[in-house]
Design a protein around this motif. Structure first.
Motif, PDB file in Angstrom:
ATOM      1  N   GLN A 182      91.223 -58.300 -19.157  1.00 26.49           N
ATOM      2  CA  GLN A 182      90.841 -57.142 -18.351  1.00 26.49           C
ATOM      3  C   GLN A 182      90.401 -55.982 -19.236  1.00 26.49           C
ATOM      4  N   ARG A 183      91.120 -55.750 -20.335  1.00 26.49           N
ATOM      5  CA  ARG A 183      90.745 -54.662 -21.237  1.00 26.49           C
ATOM      6  C   ARG A 183      89.385 -54.933 -21.887  1.00 26.49           C
ATOM      7  N   VAL A 184      89.125 -56.178 -22.254  1.00 22.44           N
ATOM      8  CA  VAL A 184      87.814 -56.523 -22.823  1.00 22.44           C
ATOM      9  C   VAL A 184      86.728 -56.431 -21.759  1.00 22.44           C
ATOM     10  N   ALA A 185      87.025 -56.841 -20.535  1.00 19.93           N
ATOM     11  CA  ALA A 185      86.043 -56.750 -19.452  1.00 19.93           C
ATOM     12  C   ALA A 185      85.602 -55.305 -19.224  1.00 19.93           C
ATOM     13  N   LEU A 188      83.085 -54.559 -21.927  1.00 19.16           N
ATOM     14  CA  LEU A 188      81.826 -55.249 -21.670  1.00 19.16           C
ATOM     15  C   LEU A 188      81.016 -54.522 -20.607  1.00 19.16           C
ATOM     16  N   GLU A 189      81.693 -54.082 -19.566  1.00 18.71           N
ATOM     17  CA  GLU A 189      80.988 -53.358 -18.505  1.00 18.71           C
ATOM     18  C   GLU A 189      80.438 -52.034 -19.019  1.00 18.71           C
ATOM     19  N   ARG A 190      81.217 -51.336 -19.807  1.00 18.58           N
ATOM     20  CA  ARG A 190      80.774 -50.041 -20.331  1.00 18.58           C
ATOM     21  C   ARG A 190      79.575 -50.198 -21.271  1.00 18.58           C
ATOM     22  N   GLU A 191      79.560 -51.290 -22.055  1.00 19.21           N
ATOM     23  CA  GLU A 191      78.476 -51.494 -23.018  1.00 19.21           C
ATOM     24  C   GLU A 191      77.321 -52.310 -22.445  1.00 19.21           C
ATOM     25  N   TRP A 227      99.560 -55.744 -26.450  1.00 18.74           N
ATOM     26  CA  TRP A 227     100.238 -55.089 -25.334  1.00 18.74           C
ATOM     27  C   TRP A 227     100.445 -53.597 -25.606  1.00 18.74           C
ATOM     28  N   PHE A 228     100.518 -53.216 -26.884  1.00 19.91           N
ATOM     29  CA  PHE A 228     100.883 -51.851 -27.245  1.00 19.91           C
ATOM     30  C   PHE A 228      99.675 -50.974 -27.566  1.00 19.91           C
ATOM     31  N   ASP A 229      98.466 -51.499 -27.397  1.00 19.05           N
ATOM     32  CA  ASP A 229      97.267 -50.711 -27.690  1.00 19.05           C
ATOM     33  C   ASP A 229      97.121 -49.554 -26.701  1.00 19.05           C
ATOM     34  N   GLN A 230      96.651 -48.430 -27.216  1.00 19.08           N
ATOM     35  CA  GLN A 230      96.383 -47.263 -26.380  1.00 19.08           C
ATOM     36  C   GLN A 230      94.886 -47.066 -26.152  1.00 19.08           C
ATOM     37  N   ALA A 231      94.075 -47.408 -27.150  1.00 20.29           N
ATOM     38  CA  ALA A 231      92.623 -47.233 -27.062  1.00 20.29           C
ATOM     39  C   ALA A 231      91.961 -48.546 -26.639  1.00 20.29           C
ATOM     40  N   PRO A 232      90.714 -48.500 -26.155  1.00 21.56           N
ATOM     41  CA  PRO A 232      90.003 -49.726 -25.780  1.00 21.56           C
ATOM     42  C   PRO A 232      89.804 -50.635 -26.994  1.00 21.56           C
TER      43      PRO A 232
END
Length: 345
Positions: A182-185, A188-191, A227-232
């Motif tokens: 979901q985070r990668v999706a 991908l949508e933004r780029e 799991w602990f990432d804050q940024a994209p």
């Protein structure tokens, strides 16, 4: 999964179902039966691609294993009857021990042909690494406790608790997979990237840090997500060498490999060899399944009649340490593109 995990899963299941009557023998019977589907590794196949893609085939089919459970139930009732438990309980115990083996394998990235002989693509939910101590540990402790203290005439609380914990861990791994994709999706949508395929899997020996592969035309992207990432997540673009695939139009090994891997492949020319890499397994740049499918002769690629394995490097402790640091620190640099470049050597 590894053989130890399959053995302790089978032992725990049979201990939970039949341990109060069979005692410690239930653990031994379950361990042996739980590893039975992997005996297909003794079969000699025609080449390296066949050895990979026919493993976890007929011996991991839920149809074949269900029939085997019926046969074993009839034979045991005929030659070793035990009036203390029913035929139904015996069948369910044997069926669970056998069928959970390929079901657990399906949670890894390899690919399990659950519905053989149907020609459906192999199932690879890829939510656990092929060796995961956190999944195995509760089952192992339950087996060791059963061997030490016995199971006869006991309520199987410990085996059932171990099975519950290991099942909850599998559910957690699926949650991690959804989180990473979901985070990668979102990126991908933004780029504005329209992927041909997305594949995600946990990094070695954990379900906290995830590796996501995105196919896009002649390239692919890789990202690490914790799991602990804050940024994209950050996507790294890597060449896939798809133009080389044209030299494999007449290669049945390539056709089968593409079917088995759902096309998650990379192509490299190394000297005069065309090397095809299964990107799903292992870690970036360190993939255990690489094959020489063609050689460059007389000015063109000539597919080989028998595919050969290309020697691979499985990485080292320093790289594992770097990945472990990346779990907790998103700013910890991991040179994915540099590691991927090692595949050209």
């Amino acid at each position: 999964m590894d053989s130890i995990t399959q053995a302790v899963l089978g032992a725990t299941l049979q201990g939970a179902m039949l341990g109060r009557w069979q005692g410690r023998k239930a653990l031994l019977y379950g361990a042996a039966l739980g590893t039975l589907p992997d005996l297909d590794v003794v079969i000699r196949y025609s080449d390296a691609v066949a050895a990979m893609t026919y493993h976890r085939g007929f011996s991991h089919s839920i149809f074949v294993l269900s029939a085997l459970a019926v046969l074993l139930t009839l034979l045991i009732r005929r030659w070793r009857p035990n009036p203390d438990y029913s035929t139904q309980r015996l069948f369910i115990a044997l069926w669970l021990v056998l069928v959970t083996h390929p079901l657990l394998d399906s949670f890894t990235s390899y690919g399990t042909q659950l519905f053989w002989p149907l020609q459906t693509p192999p199932i690879a939910w890829s939510s656990v690494f092929i060796i995961d101590p956190l999944y195995t540990l509760p089952l192992l402790l339950a087996v060791l406790a059963g061997l030490a203290f016995g199971l006869k005439d006991r309520t199987p609380r410990l085996p059932l608790a171990a099975l519950a914990l290991s099942s909850l861990y599998l559910a957690f791994s699926l949650g991690g997979k959804f989180m990473a994709e979901q985070r990668v999706a979102d990126v991908l949508e933004r780029e504005g990237i329209r992927p041909q395929a997305v594949f995600s899997s946990p990094t070695p020996f954990n379900t906290l840090l995830w590796r996501v592969v995105v196919l896009e035309g002649e390239d692919y992207h890789e990202a690490l997500v914790s799991w602990f990432d804050q940024a994209p997540p950050v996507l790294e673009r890597i060449p896939r060498g798809t133009d080389l695939a044209r030299g494999l139009r007449d290669s049945p090994q390539h056709l089968r490999l593409a079917w088995f891997t759902h096309g998650i492949l990379r192509y490299d020319r190394i000297d005069q060899a065309l090397v095809v890499t299964d990107l799903r397994l292992g870690m970036t740049g360190f993939h255990p399944f690489r094959f020489i499918l063609a050689e460059h002769r007389d000015g063109r690629w000539q597919p080989l009649a028998q595919a050969r394995r290309w020697p691979t490097d499985r990485g080292d402790a320093e790289r594992l340490k770097l990945l472990w640091q990346r779990v907790w620190q998103q700013d910890q640099a991991v040179p994915l593109a540099s590691w991927a470049g090692l595949l050209r050597q």
